[in-house]
Enzyme design. Structure first.
Site, PDB file in Angstrom:
ATOM      1  CD  GLU A   1      -2.692   0.927   2.678  1.00  0.00           C
ATOM      2  OE1 GLU A   1      -3.655   1.691   2.834  1.00  0.00           O
ATOM      3  OE2 GLU A   1      -2.389   0.031   3.506  1.00  0.00           O
ATOM      4  CE  LYS A   9      -7.269   1.117   3.477  1.00  0.00           C
ATOM      5  NZ  LYS A   9      -6.044   1.422   4.272  1.00  0.00           N
ATOM      6  CB  CYS A  50      -4.610  -2.160   4.073  1.00  0.00           C
ATOM      7  SG  CYS A  50      -3.841  -2.451   5.694  1.00  0.00           S
TER       8      CYS A  50
END
Length: 659
Positions: A46, A114, A169
């Protein structure tokens, strides 16, 4: 992709916080190395372009612009590479900042933002980043390309028809992980770009989480997380690189390594699709999910799912084989570190099945034929354990040894020794006289050792067991195993028949393992005599002993000389039944699994034998007695396997001939 395998990688590059030039240089090096190794898709951590720990530097326009330029550079480099790269980068979009994965392939760029932005504990991402839920989808120019920014389910399709999705994540830590709808929309593999810090106990929890998500979604899962080089001002990043397939760990890197890492493995997409196709629950869950599919494959038109010069093959011959993935040569044998737990669980399933049948029939007696071989030994051990658990007297187990024309002293003595050691009732009935009379009745020459000679003995033994059961009471416990049923290596209405078959879903390789495990247990408890008997049974050549021994009294009729090595047949059986793999793939995998033990011609020969016998012997499996399912593969006509007895094997044997 070859035979359904696609080579993927999780990378942990060296980074310097906010040093974009250095970071891109390191990422580029790893992309080139991965491409040299035949990797088709590689994932990075990330925000690896800038470093995850930039904090308020993410508000600096200069940093964001240079990150955009860096992505443009990677896109340009990708024109000359046959690899898809997924890197993390901060992206400004309509006056908000998004934490994105940039998917770069053959000069084309895609962005995935994200969704779940953590803002608890040590995480303060909402200070800088917005969620994909906050955006209005649309097209904008980034790194010199017109790019769609979408907040729906987006899948990517490679040139050889593999579909993958990307989450970042926290997306997998959510109660509703982003990867779940991606998988239900058809993603074979999910890539996770992460920056998860290290805490006591967190790593084990993370692996459990990824394993379960991979298993729940029946997908491949590639996880790459930040490592050495990120700021350690308040937290430390260990550098996790992990690859799962349907809950099974394929590969992982070294945490806390100060050097860059590339962890590579091959994911079997065909296997995953086979699992999904059979799983009706997965099918039902897919119903309401839709997605957009973006093509990010090679411009080459030469790709072929099962042949041709595919990406993994075009580098060199070494890369065309399963270089980074181990193929389990003995898939039926438990791989758990706690072997005792695995063996006890197998026994408990068999015991529970037999116990229910005994209680239901109100019987405290069983009859079982004891040959001194593996199958009858395991079946007897199950009977003994069942009687002990029910509190029944072991004398209610009648073990019958029935020596015939081919019985050797070794197996006879082992049978008697085992029964004595276990304290059961013993009966010896020599079948030679009865079978000789039978030969006279049907006009068969006793000197002709053909199938009539052999099967007459097998059926005589079964008749004795059945009639003894009427006389003694109880039921006949069958001893035949899964491997024999697959090959049809059983006499129809002979050893093929019983009143309950406790070994019906236990293959030969597992039976050998189980008997040796019990032998070890007896040795540890001080019963060395029974342990010695069991060890010798394991070491005895597998044989039905239906033809006379050699001049030295040793077993002459060895099963594996006639039908082939059981470890090969069990290998074929597992992957043929469990995943529906075609002969070409079975051959390819077996060569890898048994490299150095069996040459290509040997593998091909016994594969043809397996296919031919499996198809021709279905009629025996169509009328099997009851028996418990123990593993993931069973041939019960009432359960896992339903096949016409007259199905043609032509399609499969033709492919074998063309290998």
């Amino acid at each position: 992709m070859k035979y359904g395998f696609i080579r993927v990688a999780a990378s942990v590059p060296s980074v310097k916080v906010a040093d974009i030039e250095y970071n891109v240089e390191q990422i580029d090096k790893q992309i080139l190395e991965a491409e040299r190794q035949g990797v088709e898709i590689i994932a990075f951590p990330e925000l690896c372009i800038t470093g995850y720990t930039c904090q308020d530097l993410f508000t600096q326009g200069h940093l964001l612009k240079e990150a955009e330029n860096a992505i443009g550079k990677l896109v340009e480099i990708s024109n000359d590479l046959d690899i898809i790269s997924i890197v993390g980068v901060p992206v400004p979009y309509n006056n908000i900042l998004l934490n994105c994965a940039a998917i770069i392939s053959h000069g084309t760029l895609f962005l995935i933002p994200k969704t779940y932005i953590p803002n608890y504990g040590e995480f303060y991402e909402k200070r800088w980043f917005a969620s994909s839920d906050d955006i209005n989808p649309g097209e904008f120019v980034y790194a010199g390309q017109a790019v769609d920014m979408d907040n729906g389910n987006v899948l990517f399709q490679t040139s050889d028809d593999v579909r993958f999705g990307v989450e970042i994540c926290e997306d997998v830590w959510s109660p509703e992980p982003v990867s779940t709808p991606l998988a239900l929309c058809g993603a074979d593999i999910v890539f996770n770009l992460s920056a998860s810090d290290e805490l006591i106990g967190k790593h084990d929890y993370l692996k459990s989480l990824l394993s379960q998500q991979s298993a729940r979604t029946i997908s491949g899962y590639v996880y790459s997380s930040c490592g050495f080089g990120e700021s350690t001002q308040d937290v430390v990043f260990g550098g996790n690189a992990i690859i799962y397939e349907n809950g099974t760990l394929l590969a992982e890197g070294n945490r806390f390594d100060f050097n860059p890492q590339i962890v590579i493995s091959e994911i079997d997409v065909e296997r995953l699709r086979s699992e999904r196709m059979k799983n009706t629950t997965f099918r039902n869950a897919q119903k309401d999910y839709t997605s957009r599919i973006w093509y990010c494959g090679s411009s080459s038109e030469d790709n072929d799912n099962n042949g041709g010069n595919t990406l993994a093959e075009c580098h060199d011959e070494e890369n065309a084989i399963l270089k980074y993935r181990t193929i389990d040569a003995h898939p039926f044998i438990p791989q758990s570190k706690d072997m005792q737990k695995s063996c006890d669980e197998i026994f408990n399933i068999q015991i529970a099945g037999l116990a229910k049948r005994l209680v239901h029939t109100n019987s405290r007696k069983v009859v079982i034929g004891i040959s001194g071989g593996l199958d009858s030994t395991l079946a007897l051990l199950v009977c003994v354990k069942t009687f002990d658990k029910l509190g029944y007297d072991r004398k209610g187990i009648l073990g019958v040894t029935m020596p015939g024309f081919g019985t050797t002293d070794r197996t006879y003595n082992n049978a008697i020794s085992l029964m004595n050691g276990l304290g059961i009732s013993i009966r010896e009935i020599n079948i030679a006289k009865a079978v000789t009379q039978h030969f006279e009745d049907i006009g068969h020459d006793i000197n002709v050792h053909d199938v009539t000679y052999e099967n007459s003995q097998a059926r005589e033994r079964t008749q004795i067991l059945m009639d003894l059961t009427n006389h003694f009471g109880g039921l006949v416990v069958g001893t035949g195993d899964l491997s024999e049923l697959a090959l049809g290596w059983a006499t129809y209405n002979g050893d093929h028949m019983s009143m309950y078959g406790v070994n019906a879903s236990i293959p030969k390789t597992l039976i050998q393992y189980m008997v040796r495990y019990v032998a070890d247990s007896f040795k540890q408890t001080g019963d060395s005599k029974t342990a010695t008997t069991l060890y010798d049974i394991v070491d005895t050549p597998i044989s039905p002993e239906l033809t006379p021994a050699d001049e030295q009294g040793n077993i002459k009729q060895k099963t594996e000389d006639l039908v082939g090595p059981y470890e090969l047949h069990d290998f074929f059986l597992y992957y043929f039944l469990r995943f529906g793999f075609r002969p070409a793939k079975l051959y390819y995998m077996a060569k890898k699994a048994f490299m150095g033990k069996y040459d290509e011609d040997t593998v091909k020969h016994w594969l043809k034998v397996f296919i031919r016998r499996f198809f021709s012997q279905q009629f025996k499996r169509s009328c099997l007695p009851d028996g418990p399912k123990v593993g993931s593969v069973s041939l019960s006509p009432r359960g896992d396997w339903r096949m016409p007895s007259d199905a043609s094997s032509h399609l499969w044997l033709t492919e074998c001939d063309n290998l």
